[in-house]
Design a protein around this motif. Structure first.
Motif, mmCIF file in Angstrom:
data_model
loop_
_atom_site.group_PDB
_atom_site.id
_atom_site.type_symbol
_atom_site.label_atom_id
_atom_site.label_comp_id
_atom_site.label_asym_id
_atom_site.label_seq_id
_atom_site.Cartn_x
_atom_site.Cartn_y
_atom_site.Cartn_z
ATOM 1 N N VAL A 107 0.703 -1.070 -0.001
ATOM 2 C CA VAL A 107 0.113 -0.079 -0.167
ATOM 3 C C VAL A 107 0.894 1.273 -0.097
ATOM 4 N N GLY A 108 0.660 2.338 -0.973
ATOM 5 C CA GLY A 108 1.079 3.531 -0.689
ATOM 6 C C GLY A 108 0.144 4.615 -0.357
ATOM 7 N N VAL A 109 0.558 5.502 0.644
ATOM 8 C CA VAL A 109 -0.477 6.576 1.192
ATOM 9 C C VAL A 109 0.417 7.900 0.993
ATOM 10 N N VAL A 110 -0.369 9.010 0.453
ATOM 11 C CA VAL A 110 0.274 10.190 0.209
ATOM 12 C C VAL A 110 -0.335 11.000 1.246
ATOM 13 N N VAL A 111 0.175 11.567 1.987
ATOM 14 C CA VAL A 111 -0.226 12.314 3.142
ATOM 15 C C VAL A 111 0.499 13.852 3.183
ATOM 16 N N SER A 112 -0.290 14.611 3.658
ATOM 17 C CA SER A 112 0.290 16.388 3.772
ATOM 18 C C SER A 112 1.078 16.081 5.115
ATOM 19 N N GLU A 113 1.701 17.262 5.378
ATOM 20 C CA GLU A 113 2.523 17.493 6.662
ATOM 21 C C GLU A 113 1.681 17.336 7.650
ATOM 22 N N THR A 114 0.399 17.665 7.564
ATOM 23 C CA THR A 114 -0.511 17.516 8.868
ATOM 24 C C THR A 114 -1.206 16.208 8.871
ATOM 25 N N GLY A 115 -0.888 15.308 8.109
ATOM 26 C CA GLY A 115 -1.466 13.923 8.197
ATOM 27 C C GLY A 115 -2.865 13.673 7.546
ATOM 28 N N SER A 116 -3.232 14.508 6.756
ATOM 29 C CA SER A 116 -4.387 14.464 5.835
ATOM 30 C C SER A 116 -4.043 13.702 4.689
ATOM 31 N N VAL A 117 -4.806 12.573 4.221
ATOM 32 C CA VAL A 117 -4.477 11.666 3.119
ATOM 33 C C VAL A 117 -5.103 12.415 1.896
ATOM 34 N N LEU A 118 -3.837 12.456 0.943
ATOM 35 C CA LEU A 118 -4.124 12.849 -0.427
ATOM 36 C C LEU A 118 -4.413 11.769 -1.497
ATOM 37 N N SER A 119 -3.928 10.601 -1.034
ATOM 38 C CA SER A 119 -4.076 9.589 -2.303
ATOM 39 C C SER A 119 -3.791 8.488 -1.637
ATOM 40 N N ASP B 161 -8.426 12.299 7.635
ATOM 41 C CA ASP B 161 -7.016 12.378 8.433
ATOM 42 C C ASP B 161 -6.600 10.938 8.515
ATOM 43 N N PHE B 162 -5.428 10.566 8.147
ATOM 44 C CA PHE B 162 -4.846 9.289 8.429
ATOM 45 C C PHE B 162 -4.876 8.656 9.852
ATOM 46 N N ARG B 163 -5.171 9.486 10.781
ATOM 47 C CA ARG B 163 -5.115 8.953 11.988
ATOM 48 C C ARG B 163 -6.469 8.171 12.225
ATOM 49 N N THR B 164 -7.382 8.439 11.684
ATOM 50 C CA THR B 164 -8.939 7.869 11.911
ATOM 51 C C THR B 164 -8.809 6.493 11.622
ATOM 52 N N GLY B 165 -7.833 5.966 10.510
ATOM 53 C CA GLY B 165 -7.588 4.516 10.329
ATOM 54 C C GLY B 165 -6.602 3.665 11.098
ATOM 55 N N LEU B 166 -6.325 4.461 12.451
ATOM 56 C CA LEU B 166 -5.301 3.898 12.927
ATOM 57 C C LEU B 166 -6.041 3.196 14.428
ATOM 58 N N ASN C 246 -1.034 -0.173 13.526
ATOM 59 C CA ASN C 246 -1.935 -0.968 13.454
ATOM 60 C C ASN C 246 -3.321 -0.337 12.913
ATOM 61 N N HIS C 247 -3.889 -0.899 11.792
ATOM 62 C CA HIS C 247 -5.077 -0.428 11.123
ATOM 63 C C HIS C 247 -6.390 -0.755 11.772
ATOM 64 N N SER C 248 -7.128 0.005 12.000
ATOM 65 C CA SER C 248 -8.608 -0.371 12.353
ATOM 66 C C SER C 248 -9.575 0.454 11.716
ATOM 67 N N TYR C 249 -9.619 0.313 10.524
ATOM 68 C CA TYR C 249 -10.582 1.293 9.444
ATOM 69 C C TYR C 249 -11.505 0.206 8.906
ATOM 70 N N GLY C 250 -12.780 0.384 8.779
ATOM 71 C CA GLY C 250 -13.649 -0.120 7.890
ATOM 72 C C GLY C 250 -13.765 -1.629 8.158
#
Length: 475
Positions: A32-44, A64-69, A99-103
């Motif tokens: 998996v590849g996740v592109v995030v901003s410096e604040t942690g927002s998921v771009l792609s 926010d990338f943190r919502t999936g952790l 560790n992910h806990s999303y969906g």
């Protein structure tokens, strides 16, 4: 090189790569590849198409990338992201496990992420490698370690109980290897009997400590006796002190090697007498004139002697072992039930008259005595069968009056009450018994009275009652 002769790779730089091609490269080299901003927002989010378990991470785009952790992973991510940002353009940080806990993704779904800058706009590429196979392998290793520890603990408990039991036993035991005849282990009682300390018994040869009374290899003799259908103890002499002992072997297999558990019993005078009695009883069983049969509680024959084989004209005891005794009794299960139930209730039953027949012989009149024996938790029965067919030829036939009396009793059914029928039946049986006793004693009234358990006066009263006295006797 290019068509103009320029290198694609120069001083660590790479040529421009089309976005769609770059996405394919990212998904091939990572799960998996996740592109995030410096604040942690998921771009792609780019997911390896071969890994279905990451498809739910597409829902993180724009969030926010943190919502999936998981909660403990959020703090770790913030610390590592801050360290990466503080490193500037050339800052490098170690990969991090999150560790992910999303969906639909499992709450315990570990991924190892590495941090990479991909442009001047501050975008950060997180390349993730699925750690689930590693986690599953670790879980299997942990379970295997726990199971191994449990096995070790159970083995230690078993060894402790075994050693306590061996030392607490007053009987002498040694474990002997069939391969080389050496003692593997023994208890203190065995060491005292063999003239050695318990710690000195291992690796000592049993033949070095005991000398068989009969010529031959001691270990081979023990092995043969342990494998036989009717094992007997092996007599030997302890070389230290010349004390006579009896070796009782039991063979078993452990870790692919055959072992002998040998119980060593000193042969005192009482023991010698007991062994002699056992030998005489065995000889009586084998050579006695009466048939002897041992059965289990259900009547299945366990063993039979030559006398029984002669009685039913059978060549070998293998022809009767495992068969029911009812197959050889004239009245079958009726005879067996009467014998076994009475023997079980009173311990024994004597003088039961019936007939025995073989597969190819006519019925023979016999008298059977049954005895109930305890064999551990089970109960077995011993039947002593005596052939009385020759004796019956000497006896005279039963009086016709008796047969008439029995017929008269049967004719009473339907025309008299049960009490009257029982009374008449008692009189008929009593008369038959008195007639038989008088005939067997050849009209000796004193002997007949003793046989019937009556006094002489009572016998005369009953003889007079049934008209069995002659005129001379009356006079």
């Amino acid at each position: 090189m290019t068509s103009r002769g320029a290198k694609y790779w120069n001083s660590g730089a790479i040529p421009l790569i089309a976005p769609e091609i770059l996405g394919d490269i990212i998904t091939q080299i990572s799960d998996v590849g996740v592109v995030v901003s410096e604040t942690g927002s998921v771009l792609s989010v780019l997911v390896n198409p071969m890994n279905d378990s990451f498809q739910a991470l597409h829902g993180l785009e724009g969030q926010d990338f943190r919502t999936g952790l998981t909660s403990e992973s959020v703090e770790k991510f913030d610390e590592r992201l801050q360290s990466f940002l503080e490193g500037g353009e050339t800052g490098n940080v170690r990969p991090i496990e999150l560790n992910h806990s999303y969906g639909q993704v499992s709450p315990d779904f570990p991924v190892r992420y590495s941090f990479h800058r991909i442009g001047p706009d501050g975008a950060i590429l997180l390349l993730g490698r699925d750690l689930k196979p590693v986690a599953e392998m670790q879980q299997q290793l942990v379970k295997a370690q726990i199971a191994l520890e449990r096995d070790y603990e159970a083995q230690r408990e078993s060894d402790t109980r075994y050693r306590v039991l061996m030392e607490a036993s007053r009987e002498a035991y040694v474990f002997v290897s069939v391969h080389d005849g050496r003692i593997v282990e023994g208890n203190t009682a065995a060491g005292a009997l063999l003239g050695r300390r318990r710690d000195d018994l291992p690796e000592a040869g049993l033949s070095e400590l005991c000398e068989p009374k009969r010529k031959g290899d001691l270990i081979e003799t023990l092995r043969t006796q342990a494998l036989s259908d009717r094992p007997v103890p092996v007599d030997a002499l302890v070389r230290h002190g010349k004390e006579p002992v009896s070796l009782v072997p039991t063979i078993f297999r452990s870790a692919g090697e055959r072992m002998l558990l040998v119980r060593i019993e000193p042969l005192s005078e009482g023991k010698v007498s007991q062994d002699a009695l056992s030998n005489r009883l065995i000889d009586l069983y084998q050579s006695g004139p009466d048939a002897i049969v041992f059965t289990d509680a259900g009547g299945t024959i366990l063993s039979a002697n030559e006398g029984f084989l002669d009685l039913i004209d059978t060549a070998h005891d293998l022809s009767v072992k495992g068969r029911s005794l009812t197959e050889f009794l004239h009245r079958g299960s009726v005879d067996l039930r009467v014998l076994s139930e009475n023997a079980a209730r009173a311990g024994r039953m004597r003088m039961y008259a019936t007939k025995v027949m073989g597969d190819y012989t006519r019925p023979r009149s016999v008298e059977i005595a049954a005895t109930a024996l305890d064999a551990g938790e089970a109960q077995i029965f011993a039947y002593v069968i005596r052939d009385v067919s020759r004796a019956e030829t000497v006896r005279s036939a039963a009086s016709p009056v008796s047969d008439e009396g029995m017929r008269s009793v049967m004719e009473l059914v339907g025309s008299a009450t049960l009490k009257e029928i029982v009374s008449e039946t008692t009189n008929v049986v009593e008369k038959m018994c008195i007639e038989t006793a008088v005939e067997l004693t050849m009209n000796n009234r004193v002997a007949a009275a003793e046989m019937l358990g009556l006094s002489r006066q009572s016998l005369y009263v009953k003889l007079r009652k049934y008209g069995l006295l002659s005129r001379d006797d009356e006079a």
